[in-house]
Design an enzyme around this catalytic site. Sequence first.
Site, short mmCIF file in Angstrom:
data_model
loop_
_atom_site.label_atom_id
_atom_site.label_comp_id
_atom_site.label_asym_id
_atom_site.label_seq_id
_atom_site.Cartn_x
_atom_site.Cartn_y
_atom_site.Cartn_z
CE LYS A 22 -1.35 2.00 3.70
NZ LYS A 22 -1.94 2.62 4.90
CG ASN A 23 2.82 2.46 3.49
OD1 ASN A 23 1.69 2.94 3.48
ND2 ASN A 23 3.38 1.98 4.58
NE ARG A 102 0.40 11.98 7.57
CZ ARG A 102 0.18 13.20 8.02
NH1 ARG A 102 -0.87 13.46 8.74
NH2 ARG A 102 1.01 14.18 7.77
CB CYS A 126 -3.43 6.35 11.99
SG CYS A 126 -4.14 4.96 11.11
N PRO A 132 3.55 16.39 10.68
CG PRO A 132 5.11 17.91 11.49
CD PRO A 132 4.51 16.56 11.78
CB VAL A 133 2.63 18.59 5.30
CG1 VAL A 133 1.72 17.38 5.38
CG2 VAL A 133 1.86 19.87 5.60
CG ASP A 134 7.45 20.61 9.20
OD1 ASP A 134 7.25 19.41 8.90
OD2 ASP A 134 8.13 20.96 10.19
CG LEU A 135 10.37 17.89 7.09
CD1 LEU A 135 11.00 16.53 7.35
CD2 LEU A 135 11.40 18.99 7.29
CG ASP A 316 4.05 1.12 9.38
OD1 ASP A 316 3.68 1.90 10.28
OD2 ASP A 316 3.96 1.39 8.16
CB ILE A 338 8.95 6.45 14.06
CG1 ILE A 338 10.17 5.58 13.76
CG2 ILE A 338 8.45 7.16 12.81
CD1 ILE A 338 11.35 6.31 13.20
NE ARG A 408 -6.36 4.29 6.62
CZ ARG A 408 -5.22 4.52 7.28
NH1 ARG A 408 -5.08 4.13 8.53
NH2 ARG A 408 -4.23 5.16 6.71
#
Length: 429
Positions: A22-23, A102, A126, A132-135, A316, A338, A408
């Site tokens: 999936k990833n 996300r 989740c 965050p999406v700052d990077l 994971d 993580i 998912r």
Amino acid sequence: MDRIRILGGVPLEGSISIGGAKNAALPLMAASLLTGETLTLSNLPHLADISTMANLLAQHGVMLGLNGADSAKGGFAGRVMDFNAAKISSTEAPYDLVRRMRASVLVLGPLVAREGKAKVSLPGGCAIGTRPVDLHLMALEQMGARIELKEGYIFAEAPKGLKGAHVVFPKVSVGATENTLMAACLAQGETVIVNAAREPEVSDLAHCLVAMGAKIEGIGTGSLRIQGQSSLHGAAHAVVPDRIETGSFAVAAAITRGRIELVGARRDTLESVEKVLLDAGVVLEEGAKGLIVSARENDLVGVDIMTEPYPGFPTDMQAQFMVLMATVKGASMITETIFENRFMHVPELVRMGAKVNVHGASAIVRGSAKLSGAQVMATDLRASVSLVLAGLAAQGETIVNRVYHLDRGYERLEEKLSACGARIERLKG
């Protein structure tokens, strides 16, 4: 709401086909936005997140075609889909779709690179910690995009196109690496990504992009060098087998003291997981169709683990190994580096008899627990499968509630496990 019922205590025997990751599939699907030609992806898993991404791409104007199952591999082989973004009709990724997953933010880089603008809702997903999406935004800004956050959306503009840049990530981020990598393929000039994520899913994306005409050096390393192209073309690509599904079913064999052949598993993506399994006393060997995992030969013992970015032990797989460690001899320490909220499964495992104490970012697991069935509640995707694994090892009946998380990330979980002798069924809500 669906639930899963398990009657545990049965050693699993048989074979399970490993589906596409999936990833890996999600960024590969987003990559279809980079070309006006058809991208054909095979070995796509049939999962809720895949459907969500397909719906998001469709509202961007991508034409989707399901051209049959990849039946050559047999069993649970994944689907084959065509993605054609000849005309992008919308550059907005709305809240209603993005909030469900996300990974939807992965359309940001391709949209800005090809269309010069994007409006993408800040993502959900989740509740295992802040991500965050700052990077992602930092990298796009360095490539010349103007970024504004307002009303819960990311507004990004690069009307004259993105330009190559030297992007140094202060910490490893899979999503930010993937977004930047895709954007760089259509940027003007050279982009260098330093401290890039090295996960097999990132490499799978890079190999697909190369098949589409991208120029990328350093695949599989922490430094990627991309020469931007004026356009990319169509390609056909098979999604890499899911290493987390592989690890989860390996734990299923170990925790029930059974033997399972994992058909199609890629052993080269499992180094850190394989080491922990071997140290615990699990036997792994090459089979005719994949990797054979057996726990019939040895008494299993506790092993310490620490989650780290690839090639370290994957976060994971942390929940799955915790429940395995609860059933073996001795004690183990599990340290999560993580995500800060990734021990939410612990109270549910304790209800089943596991001996686990959490101290900050570490959990002490005292083994040899006799797990017993109970009513438990899933909190996230990997916590869900850890509770199923606990149910397989427990005496009596386990009911896992809120299993929509499982859908998912695990395709036909009950069917695959029951084929190996598990007494498991889905109770429709």
